[in-house]
Scaffold this active site. Sequence first.
Site, PDB file in Angstrom:
ATOM      1  N   LYS A  14       9.965  10.687  -0.844  1.00  0.00           N
ATOM      2  CA  LYS A  14      11.297  10.879  -1.458  1.00  0.00           C
ATOM      3  C   LYS A  14      11.239  10.592  -2.962  1.00  0.00           C
ATOM      4  CE  LYS A  14      13.203   7.844   1.385  1.00  0.00           C
ATOM      5  NZ  LYS A  14      12.012   7.458   2.206  1.00  0.00           N
ATOM      6  N   ARG A  89      21.279   5.157   5.136  1.00  0.00           N
ATOM      7  CA  ARG A  89      20.237   4.932   6.147  1.00  0.00           C
ATOM      8  C   ARG A  89      20.813   4.518   7.491  1.00  0.00           C
ATOM      9  NH1 ARG A  89      14.753   2.389   3.507  1.00  0.00           N
ATOM     10  NH2 ARG A  89      14.797   3.713   1.695  1.00  0.00           N
ATOM     11  N   ARG A 123       0.082   3.118  -1.688  1.00  0.00           N
ATOM     12  CA  ARG A 123       1.036   3.401  -2.782  1.00  0.00           C
ATOM     13  C   ARG A 123       0.864   2.395  -3.935  1.00  0.00           C
ATOM     14  NH1 ARG A 123       7.211   4.274  -1.393  1.00  0.00           N
ATOM     15  NH2 ARG A 123       6.931   2.347  -0.188  1.00  0.00           N
ATOM     16  N   ARG A 151       3.734  -2.818  -4.235  1.00  0.00           N
ATOM     17  CA  ARG A 151       4.949  -3.507  -3.793  1.00  0.00           C
ATOM     18  C   ARG A 151       4.609  -4.557  -2.749  1.00  0.00           C
ATOM     19  NH1 ARG A 151       9.172   1.132  -2.348  1.00  0.00           N
ATOM     20  NH2 ARG A 151       9.535  -0.258  -0.583  1.00  0.00           N
ATOM     21  N   ARG A 162       9.410  -1.463   9.196  1.00  0.00           N
ATOM     22  CA  ARG A 162      10.247  -0.468   8.510  1.00  0.00           C
ATOM     23  C   ARG A 162      10.306   0.832   9.309  1.00  0.00           C
ATOM     24  NH1 ARG A 162       7.212  -1.193   3.053  1.00  0.00           N
ATOM     25  NH2 ARG A 162       8.235   0.692   2.327  1.00  0.00           N
TER      26      ARG A 162
HETATM   27  P1  ADP Z   1      10.860   2.974   1.410  1.00  0.00           P
HETATM   28  O1  ADP Z   1      11.336   4.346   1.050  1.00  0.00           O
HETATM   29  O2  ADP Z   1       9.385   2.788   1.238  1.00  0.00           O
HETATM   30  O3  ADP Z   1      11.374   2.486   2.737  1.00  0.00           O
HETATM   31  P2  ADP Z   1      12.826   1.745  -0.374  1.00  0.00           P
HETATM   32  O4  ADP Z   1      12.405   1.359  -1.740  1.00  0.00           O
HETATM   33  O5  ADP Z   1      13.723   2.903  -0.210  1.00  0.00           O
HETATM   34  O6  ADP Z   1      11.466   1.907   0.424  1.00  0.00           O
HETATM   35  O7  ADP Z   1      13.512   0.498   0.350  1.00  0.00           O
HETATM   36  C1  ADP Z   1      12.910  -0.785   0.342  1.00  0.00           C
HETATM   37  C2  ADP Z   1      13.738  -1.738   1.186  1.00  0.00           C
HETATM   38  O8  ADP Z   1      15.058  -1.868   0.621  1.00  0.00           O
HETATM   39  C3  ADP Z   1      13.992  -1.301   2.627  1.00  0.00           C
HETATM   40  O9  ADP Z   1      12.923  -1.690   3.493  1.00  0.00           O
HETATM   41  C4  ADP Z   1      15.298  -2.038   2.957  1.00  0.00           C
HETATM   42  O10 ADP Z   1      15.056  -3.412   3.211  1.00  0.00           O
HETATM   43  C5  ADP Z   1      16.055  -1.948   1.630  1.00  0.00           C
HETATM   44  N1  ADP Z   1      16.914  -0.745   1.544  1.00  0.00           N
HETATM   45  C6  ADP Z   1      16.783   0.305   0.688  1.00  0.00           C
HETATM   46  N2  ADP Z   1      17.769   1.206   0.885  1.00  0.00           N
HETATM   47  C7  ADP Z   1      18.537   0.715   1.891  1.00  0.00           C
HETATM   48  C8  ADP Z   1      19.711   1.183   2.569  1.00  0.00           C
HETATM   49  N3  ADP Z   1      20.294   2.355   2.259  1.00  0.00           N
HETATM   50  N4  ADP Z   1      20.214   0.401   3.564  1.00  0.00           N
HETATM   51  C9  ADP Z   1      19.670  -0.778   3.889  1.00  0.00           C
HETATM   52  N5  ADP Z   1      18.575  -1.276   3.303  1.00  0.00           N
HETATM   53  C10 ADP Z   1      18.007  -0.541   2.305  1.00  0.00           C
HETATM   54  P1  ADP Z   2       9.276   7.252  -0.332  1.00  0.00           P
HETATM   55  O1  ADP Z   2      10.055   7.240  -1.621  1.00  0.00           O
HETATM   56  O2  ADP Z   2       9.791   8.266   0.645  1.00  0.00           O
HETATM   57  O3  ADP Z   2       9.145   5.882   0.281  1.00  0.00           O
HETATM   58  P2  ADP Z   2       6.960   7.818  -2.048  1.00  0.00           P
HETATM   59  O4  ADP Z   2       7.398   8.996  -2.844  1.00  0.00           O
HETATM   60  O5  ADP Z   2       6.947   6.505  -2.739  1.00  0.00           O
HETATM   61  O6  ADP Z   2       7.799   7.733  -0.672  1.00  0.00           O
HETATM   62  O7  ADP Z   2       5.498   8.145  -1.466  1.00  0.00           O
HETATM   63  C1  ADP Z   2       4.772   7.184  -0.698  1.00  0.00           C
HETATM   64  C2  ADP Z   2       3.279   7.278  -1.061  1.00  0.00           C
HETATM   65  O8  ADP Z   2       2.753   8.505  -0.569  1.00  0.00           O
HETATM   66  C3  ADP Z   2       2.990   7.262  -2.565  1.00  0.00           C
HETATM   67  O9  ADP Z   2       1.790   6.560  -2.787  1.00  0.00           O
HETATM   68  C4  ADP Z   2       2.840   8.747  -2.923  1.00  0.00           C
HETATM   69  O10 ADP Z   2       1.958   8.933  -4.026  1.00  0.00           O
HETATM   70  C5  ADP Z   2       2.257   9.319  -1.647  1.00  0.00           C
HETATM   71  N1  ADP Z   2       2.714  10.688  -1.354  1.00  0.00           N
HETATM   72  C6  ADP Z   2       3.942  11.221  -1.574  1.00  0.00           C
HETATM   73  N2  ADP Z   2       3.995  12.506  -1.142  1.00  0.00           N
HETATM   74  C7  ADP Z   2       2.755  12.778  -0.622  1.00  0.00           C
HETATM   75  C8  ADP Z   2       2.161  13.950  -0.018  1.00  0.00           C
HETATM   76  N3  ADP Z   2       2.867  15.087   0.151  1.00  0.00           N
HETATM   77  N4  ADP Z   2       0.870  13.861   0.374  1.00  0.00           N
HETATM   78  C9  ADP Z   2       0.161  12.704   0.215  1.00  0.00           C
HETATM   79  N5  ADP Z   2       0.663  11.588  -0.338  1.00  0.00           N
HETATM   80  C10 ADP Z   2       1.943  11.616  -0.767  1.00  0.00           C
END
Ligand code: ADP
Ligand code: ADP
Length: 211
Positions: A14, A89, A123, A151, A162
């Site tokens: 995303k 979410r 990541r 992170r 998660r």
């Molecule tokens: P990822 O896409 O890798 O799950 P995010 O950066 O979007 O990571 O979210 C990190 C953490 O922040 C989540 O594991 C959760 O604890 C919290 N979080 C983010 N967005 C939301 C949401 N819309 N509702 C509840 N918790 C959230």
């Molecule tokens: P989200 O925001 O949904 O949690 P990220 O954009 O942070 O996900 O991507 C998670 C990890 O996967 C990052 O290290 C990113 O570089 C990698 N990644 C994202 N899209 C792809 C893809 N299409 N193929 C392989 N790796 C990817």
Amino acid sequence: MTSIVLFGPPGAGKGTQAARISSLTGKPQVSTGDMLRAAVASGSDLGSEAKGYMDAGLLVPDGVIIGLISQRLREPDAESGLLLDGYPRTIAQAEALSEVEDVSMVISIEVPDEAIIERIVGRRMDPHDGTIYHIRFNPPPTEAASRVVQREDDNEETVRNRLSAYHEQTAPLADWYQDRGVLVRIDGDRTIGEVGDAIGSAIASMGSRDV
Ligand code: ADP
Ligand code: ADP
């Protein structure tokens, strides 16, 4: 006006796709994960409340996050809608959002669980500008390699929590948005460029419909 939602499991891509979608649509990207991490770093009450949930890989309670986004939607740059990355979410969050904002499109990036763990554990982020990299799939350039950070919650144990939270609380939202006719499913198990092209085509095919 109307916002776009970027939807998918943790690590789906995303954040990686958000910049391109934001420049295609002119909608500023808002990541609830980034907002929460900023709140934790600032030491605010909200940050201290959220931290325990984030470290454990659990969703932050709806009341906390709904307040945060409602406030963000009232800022001047949100007037023509936002690109919401990681929100809503839960069904409760989606219902709360629907009371204050129209959602024209929900881009669901679909990636199987087996691929998620490797994506998350590899990541890295450049603290200078927030660019997201992956040690294998999208390695940082030499000048950024020594400063990229991982992170705290990007470890295998937290990722499993998660993913469970995603399947139990978030995945049902796909049907909720499908029933409302705005869900677009994108196969996210391809290269970053291919996923970006597929999203670009989906946005283009919305044509004159308001995105
Ligand atoms: P990822 O896409 O890798 O799950 P995010 O950066 O979007 O990571 O979210 C990190 C953490 O922040 C989540 O594991 C959760 O604890 C919290 N979080 C983010 N967005 C939301 C949401 N819309 N509702 C509840 N918790 C959230
Ligand atoms: P989200 O925001 O949904 O949690 P990220 O954009 O942070 O996900 O991507 C998670 C990890 O996967 C990052 O290290 C990113 O570089 C990698 N990644 C994202 N899209 C792809 C893809 N299409 N193929 C392989 N790796 C990817």
